[in-house]
Scaffold this motif. Structure first.
Motif, PDB file in Angstrom:
ATOM      1  N   VAL A   1       0.805  -1.223   0.000  1.00 36.61           N
ATOM      2  CA  VAL A   1       0.000   0.000   0.000  1.00 36.61           C
ATOM      3  C   VAL A   1       0.840   1.276   0.000  1.00 36.61           C
ATOM      4  N   GLY A   2       2.147   1.137   0.102  1.00 32.05           N
ATOM      5  CA  GLY A   2       2.978   2.347   0.085  1.00 32.05           C
ATOM      6  C   GLY A   2       4.349   2.031  -0.466  1.00 32.05           C
TER       7      GLY A   2
ATOM      8  N   ASP B   1       3.273   7.776   1.627  1.00 32.23           N
ATOM      9  CA  ASP B   1       2.603   7.343   0.396  1.00 32.23           C
ATOM     10  C   ASP B   1       1.401   6.461   0.729  1.00 32.23           C
ATOM     11  N   ALA B   2       1.502   5.693   1.807  1.00 31.88           N
ATOM     12  CA  ALA B   2       0.401   4.817   2.224  1.00 31.88           C
ATOM     13  C   ALA B   2      -0.672   5.584   2.986  1.00 31.88           C
ATOM     14  N   GLY B   3      -0.434   6.883   3.228  1.00 34.44           N
ATOM     15  CA  GLY B   3      -1.395   7.668   3.990  1.00 34.44           C
ATOM     16  C   GLY B   3      -1.389   7.327   5.466  1.00 34.44           C
TER      17      GLY B   3
ATOM     18  N   ASP C   1      -9.281   0.924   2.075  1.00 32.81           N
ATOM     19  CA  ASP C   1      -9.594   2.306   2.459  1.00 32.81           C
ATOM     20  C   ASP C   1      -8.377   3.214   2.408  1.00 32.81           C
ATOM     21  N   MET C   2      -7.336   2.804   1.726  1.00 33.91           N
ATOM     22  CA  MET C   2      -6.113   3.603   1.722  1.00 33.91           C
ATOM     23  C   MET C   2      -5.994   4.382   0.415  1.00 33.91           C
ATOM     24  N   PRO C   3      -5.093   5.384   0.360  1.00 34.99           N
ATOM     25  CA  PRO C   3      -5.113   6.342  -0.757  1.00 34.99           C
ATOM     26  C   PRO C   3      -4.915   5.732  -2.149  1.00 34.99           C
ATOM     27  N   HIS C   4      -4.018   4.748  -2.276  1.00 35.87           N
ATOM     28  CA  HIS C   4      -3.712   4.247  -3.614  1.00 35.87           C
ATOM     29  C   HIS C   4      -4.467   2.963  -3.921  1.00 35.87           C
ATOM     30  N   THR C   5      -4.599   2.671  -5.201  1.00 35.93           N
ATOM     31  CA  THR C   5      -5.101   1.370  -5.625  1.00 35.93           C
ATOM     32  C   THR C   5      -4.272   0.290  -4.935  1.00 35.93           C
TER      33      THR C   5
ATOM     34  N   ARG D   1      -0.357   0.327 -10.316  1.00 33.69           N
ATOM     35  CA  ARG D   1      -1.109   1.542  -9.998  1.00 33.69           C
ATOM     36  C   ARG D   1      -1.364   2.374 -11.257  1.00 33.69           C
TER      37      ARG D   1
ATOM     38  N   THR E   1       1.172   4.220 -12.678  1.00 39.93           N
ATOM     39  CA  THR E   1       1.940   5.466 -12.531  1.00 39.93           C
ATOM     40  C   THR E   1       3.402   5.297 -12.937  1.00 39.93           C
TER      41      THR E   1
END
Lengths: 144, 143, 411
Positions: C32-33, C61-63, C255-259, C381, C383
């Motif tokens: 996730v990050g 990055d993982a929020g 529920d985290m910022p990135h796919t 992602r 990106t």
């Protein structure tokens, strides 16, 4: 302020010292010192053990015997060093992987074979080079 | 008995890395500095690249210390087999809580082992156990 | 010994193992990050400093907040002292730490162990990292540097190699590569496209060490022979830098910022008679059995096969190290990898198998393979600098020719 690193010159052990670090290797190198090539074999299932180890990787037996081998084999692969990675070795030099007739493979140096003459499959036989009174290295020359 | 060294046996040097270099450079000049995060106004020890509180990597600064503190705990090295062979036994290693709040270890250079007590006021001093090596140490201070 | 027989006879592609029914990692854990420092030839910083920056960026990055992190996963090779790092990160209480052996072979195992930790509940959010000053500092890739490192953990088999000047990882790899070329009749003049394509990828990646320095096939063949058959541009690029990833459960990842990038499979392999790139007394010298075992396990766990993989990040300490993995993982047949890479089209971004799309260890950076994991995450992602269209699955591997590890990741 000086640091630990620059107050002590790095100590680089002679690579031959690596040969005798393990107890299970002692009989092998003692024999090489007498100019004999012997390999460790499992007393129970007769599997060769190279490098020597306290337990057979096939049947887990702790019993082993030291068996003289022919010292003959073929070059299985080889590499050359255009630059030396260590002050103990003068470049250019070659390292060969020899497959003994008995099966196990040993890393060594060629003797009397120029790097550009080395070929996979070339028949070779063992020779011994004394390093000190009781320590020698096994090397390989063209089979006669 | 003041701290004494045994000639001919080198003292182990501190490991100097980019994080603690300013500290040891200052000790060489007989100055005592501590690392602080200017954003959180918090001191920490040992020196490091990032503030462990706010994770800032560019707010770290070196601040002159008062050099004053109190013995927080201490160990007396009285037996050969436990002591460093280059130092005469008995010697004392003190853990000192500085006025800024951080704690450091060093020797106490001018006290008998049985004089040292928790809460004892001390201040920074310097010595040079061998050529090219300056260490910070602690000495007695009037409260 | 049945799998070993399959490997020896190369009949393995007809014998894919039955899939697993129950697996606590598959699709239940995710990356996730991701975070990284600048990749350079001389960081001017210590490795602790680099590790702090990469971890801080991965956590952000993982929020997450640093206080959310309760697990830390490192390589035993890492020179950053873990207690010092924990102090610098300011984490109140790590519930889980572990270290993985085998140098670059452990890169994907970092994520595997982290996934096992979050799947079991031993930790909630685990950071995996690698920080090294391989270019400016301690170079274990050199003979004396390696001997220095080995003083800490002497290994039985080196006693049979070092007295003969058989000293550097590159020459150990050259030994099995030469045998492999011999057995499959590979010609030196046909090689080089792997290095050229990776350098092309680096031209679109401003973070890459070789950004702005393209390489032609002619320049490749003119580059000096370092340890035949390996030329200078067959070798990875010594780098200073750090990279980190954050692993948690799929439930939290939603529920985290990135796919979320789900872990579809994770595996390690330490096969019979294994050594660190010098496994010359196992049945086959001309190959990478550990990569084959890892591939078999990854396909078994994920239920996917080579044809299902959209993008590959294969650990490339040198070009053949990655190319032979193409064979072991079933992307081409034994001895076919040089043909597979010929002209480069199959491994370019719109090819059959886009390979090491950041430039890999040859042209992006040598962060011991953790930078291949971050690139796989960027691809999934959407990106990446060299984005593969609609990439949904990625395979990532770790160091070849030694006990190794691998991952299949998916969107």
């Amino acid at each position: 302020m000086t640091t630990q690193a620059d107050s002590e010159a790095p100590v680089i052990p002679h690579p031959a010292l690596w040969a005798v670090l393990y107890r299970s290797s002692t009989p092998f190198w003692e024999a090489v010192g007498r100019h004999e090539l012997t390999l460790q074999r499992c007393s129970d299932c007769k599997t060769w053990r190279m490098p020597p180890r306290p337990m057979c990787p096939r049947c887990q037996s702790a019993e082993s015997e030291w068996v003289p081998v022919s010292g003959r084999g073929t070059i299985h692969s080889w590499v050359t060093y255009p630059e030396s990675p260590h002050p103990a070795f003068e470049a250019p030099y070659a390292v060969i992987l020899v497959e003994l007739d008995e099966g196990p493979r040993l890393v060594s140096n060629p003797v009397g074979i120029a790097p550009d003459e080395l070929e996979i499959g070339m028949p070779v036989e063992v020779v011994f080079e004394d390093v000190s009174d009781d320590f020698a290295l096994y090397k390989f020359q063209r089979a006669g | 008995m003041p701290l004494e060294y045994i000639p001919g046996i080198p003292i182990l040097r501190p490991y100097v890395d980019p994080d603690n270099q300013p500290f040891w450079d200052a000790v060489d000049r007989h100055e005592f500095v501590l690392q602080r995060c200017s954003d959180c106004d918090v001191y920490f020890q040992p020196p490091r690249p990032m503030c462990p509180h706010c994770l800032s990597m560019d707010s770290l600064e070196w601040v002159p210390s008062s050099g004053r503190g109190e013995v927080y705990s201490f160990v007396v090295f009285a037996a050969d087999r436990m002591a460093y062979p280059g130092m005469k036994i008995p010697y004392v290693v003190v853990l000192v809580e500085m006025e800024e709040g951080v704690r450091l270890t060093a020797n106490i250079v001018d006290a008998e082992p049985d004089e040292v007590y928790i809460g004892m006021p001390v201040e920074v001093t310097y010595n040079s156990p061998m050529e090219g090596l300056t260490l910070y140490q602690f000495k007695k201070r009037a409260s | 010994m049945q799998m070993l027989e399959e490997y020896r006879t190369k009949s393995y592609r007809q014998h894919l193992r039955p899939p697993v029914e129950e697996n606590l990692i598959r699709d239940k854990t995710a990356i996730v990050g991701i975070g990284q420092t600048e990749y350079s030839r001389d960081s001017g910083r210590d490795e602790l400093d680099l590790a702090c920056e990469a971890i801080k960026k991965a956590v952000a990055d993982a929020g997450l907040k640093m206080s959310d992190i309760d697990g830390l996963e490192a390589l035993t090779l890492d020179r950053v002292s873990m207690p010092t790092l924990i102090g610098s990160l300011g984490i109140e209480n790590l519930r889980f730490t572990s270290e993985v052996s085998f140098g670059g072979g452990g890169a994907c195992a970092l994520v595997m162990h982290a996934a096992a930790a979050v799947a079991s509940g031993a930790a909630d959010y685990v950071v995996c990292y690698r920080a090294l000053n391989e270019a400016s500092g301690h170079r274990y890739g050199r003979g004396d540097g390696y001997a220095e490192y080995l003083k800490a953990a002497p290994t039985l088999h080196y006693g049979y190699y070092f007295p003969y000047g058989f000293l550097t990882p590159l020459s150990w790899a050259a030994m099995y590569t030469k045998r492999w070329m011999h057995e499959y009749g590979i010609k030196l003049e046909d090689t080089g496209w792997y290095s050229v394509v990776l350098r092309e990828y680096a031209q679109n990646n401003p973070e890459a060490i070789f950004y702005g320095k393209p390489l032609t096939i002619e320049e490749f063949h003119e580059s000096p022979m370092i340890s035949a058959p390996l030329r200078l541009f067959d070798c990875c690029v010594d780098t200073d830098g750090a990279a980190a990833v954050v692993v948690t459960t799929a439930d939290r990842a939603k529920d985290m910022p990135h796919t979320p990038v789900y872990i579809a499979a994770a595996a390690q392999s330490s096969p019979i008679e294994t050594e660190i790139q010098t496994s010359y007394n196992r049945p086959v010298v001309a190959g990478l059995p550990e990569t084959w075992y890892v591939g078999q396990e990854l396909y078994r766990q994920s239920g996917l096969g080579p044809a299902d993989i959209d993008v590959a990040q294969l650990y490339d300490p040198f070009s053949y190290g990655a190319m032979i993995q193409l064979e072991e993982l079933g992307f081409c047949g034994p001895g076919e990898c040089v043909d597979f890479c010929q002209g480069g089209d199959r491994i370019r971004v719109d090819g059959e198998l886009p390979l090491n799309t950041s430039g890999g260890l040859l042209s992006e950076a040598y962060i011991h393979g953790v930078n291949l994991i971050t690139e796989a995450v960027r691809q999934l992602r959407g990106t990446a600098h060299n984005q593969v269209t609609d990439a949904e699955t990625a395979i990532v591997t770790a160091g070849p020719g030694l006990p190794t590890s691998g991952l299949i990741l998916r969107k």
